[in-house]
Design a protein around this motif. Structure first.
Motif, PDB file in Angstrom:
ATOM      1  N   LEU A  95      71.356-108.411  -6.391  1.00 25.84           N
ATOM      2  CA  LEU A  95      71.976-108.373  -4.952  1.00 25.84           C
ATOM      3  C   LEU A  95      72.884-109.543  -4.849  1.00 25.84           C
ATOM      4  N   TYR A  98      76.415-109.582  -5.509  1.00 29.68           N
ATOM      5  CA  TYR A  98      77.256-108.662  -4.882  1.00 29.68           C
ATOM      6  C   TYR A  98      77.162-109.341  -3.711  1.00 29.68           C
ATOM      7  N   LEU A  99      76.189-109.363  -2.921  1.00 29.66           N
ATOM      8  CA  LEU A  99      76.207-110.031  -1.730  1.00 29.66           C
ATOM      9  C   LEU A  99      76.193-111.386  -1.646  1.00 29.66           C
ATOM     10  N   TRP A 102      79.021-112.978   0.189  1.00 25.02           N
ATOM     11  CA  TRP A 102      78.863-113.152   1.793  1.00 25.02           C
ATOM     12  C   TRP A 102      77.535-113.985   2.149  1.00 25.02           C
ATOM     13  N   ASN A 106      77.838-117.421   4.399  1.00 23.63           N
ATOM     14  CA  ASN A 106      77.010-117.266   5.663  1.00 23.63           C
ATOM     15  C   ASN A 106      75.807-118.046   5.579  1.00 23.63           C
ATOM     16  N   VAL A 107      75.545-118.704   4.500  1.00 25.94           N
ATOM     17  CA  VAL A 107      74.138-119.426   4.425  1.00 25.94           C
ATOM     18  C   VAL A 107      73.138-118.510   5.215  1.00 25.94           C
ATOM     19  N   PHE A 108      72.924-117.503   4.426  1.00 25.30           N
ATOM     20  CA  PHE A 108      71.594-116.678   4.697  1.00 25.30           C
ATOM     21  C   PHE A 108      70.731-116.828   3.944  1.00 25.30           C
ATOM     22  N   SER A 109      69.244-117.406   4.338  1.00 18.60           N
ATOM     23  CA  SER A 109      68.412-117.127   3.105  1.00 18.60           C
ATOM     24  C   SER A 109      67.530-116.168   3.265  1.00 18.60           C
ATOM     25  N   LEU A 110      67.563-115.414   2.167  1.00 20.66           N
ATOM     26  CA  LEU A 110      67.159-114.217   2.272  1.00 20.66           C
ATOM     27  C   LEU A 110      65.616-113.984   1.959  1.00 20.66           C
ATOM     28  N   GLY A 111      65.073-113.424   2.832  1.00 19.63           N
ATOM     29  CA  GLY A 111      63.607-113.008   2.792  1.00 19.63           C
ATOM     30  C   GLY A 111      63.103-111.886   2.033  1.00 19.63           C
ATOM     31  N   SER A 113      64.498-107.470   1.828  1.00 17.12           N
ATOM     32  CA  SER A 113      65.464-106.413   1.940  1.00 17.12           C
ATOM     33  C   SER A 113      65.194-104.994   1.877  1.00 17.12           C
TER      34      SER A 113
END
Lengths: 133, 133
Positions: A95, A98-99, A102, A106-111, A113
């Motif tokens: 992921l 591809y993401l 983004w 956008n500095v998103f820390s993924l928990g 999905s």
DNA sequence: CCCACAAATGTTACGTTATAACATGCCAAA
DNA sequence: TTTGGCATGTTATAACGTAACATTTGTGGG
């Protein structure tokens, strides 16, 4: 740790089903074995989910048996046939790739999905075609 | 076609909110304007969703205002901050390219997709770091 | 102007999904 | 054998969603 009997029963019920089951459907099927209240089901589902043995499909409010945690790198995704209910689980290999663009921007820390695809499986697509006029 | 007043009110409520709202939360906020039953909210949400003005987040049972249908090719995805509730919408440019391998192998004809990422937005991540001991 | 029709809205009731709070039973270690 | 933890059982209620039918509103035709 071992599964408790309740957990085993819930897991077995899901395993025997060809499609996702709601907690209340599971309850119906287990009434004969003494289950009486949704709490019992939700408790078992909770534990099973923690161990990665079942998965909740958010778009259906239903649960499926799923593949045990694999070594494969990636994120779980589910393809759900809206005709027959069959669910196919697969891994989106990265992921991040591809993401990632983004997410870095956008500095998103993924928990966690949720990736659920709805459509028609091969079998149901074929049926459609053969029954065309 | 124009939006009806009910639809406008529901849309405005979502627009004013910094985070997704459940149908019942929207109802609460609109009680003062004469709304009384969930049906009214769900009806409006239904129409708004058809027009692509709002989106239901399956993993939250909640609704957000979303970007109007764009010309950009791809599939909508949502990044949800579990700390502050902020939702960021973006387009996965071509799901086909990434999942295409799987979909071709498995002949799945895609209808709709749910892609919801949970984690922490930039702001909340920063707060965490500055409050570290 | 008034009727008839359609569309939006209102209202009641109910179905489904999920959890809170507390009681009971069961087993293992001190 | 007591105690403490944890699985389980039980009751009640919260949260989410929809079906079915009544009422209002607005619009075009007579």
């Amino acid at each position: 740790m071992q599964l408790t009997t309740n957990q085993q029963r819930v897991l077995a019920t899901l395993q025997q089903s060809s499609r996702p089951l709601s907690a209340y459907k599971i309850l119906e099927r287990l009434k004969s074995e003494g289950f009486k209240a949704p709490t019992q089901i939700y408790r078992a589902l909770g534990c099973l989910a923690e161990r990665g043995l079942v998965h909740r499909l958010e778009s259906l409010n239903a649960y499926v048996r799923c593949a045990p945690p694999s070594t494969e790198q990636g994120v779980r995704a589910f393809a759900i046939c809206d005709s027959c209910g069959h669910v196919d689980e697969f891994i989106v290999p990265s992921l991040n790739r591809y993401l990632g663009t983004w997410m870095k921007q956008n500095v998103f820390s993924l928990g966690s999905s949720t990736i659920e695809l709805h459509g028609k499986c091969a079998t149901c697509s074929k049926l459609d075609r053969t029954s065309d006029s």
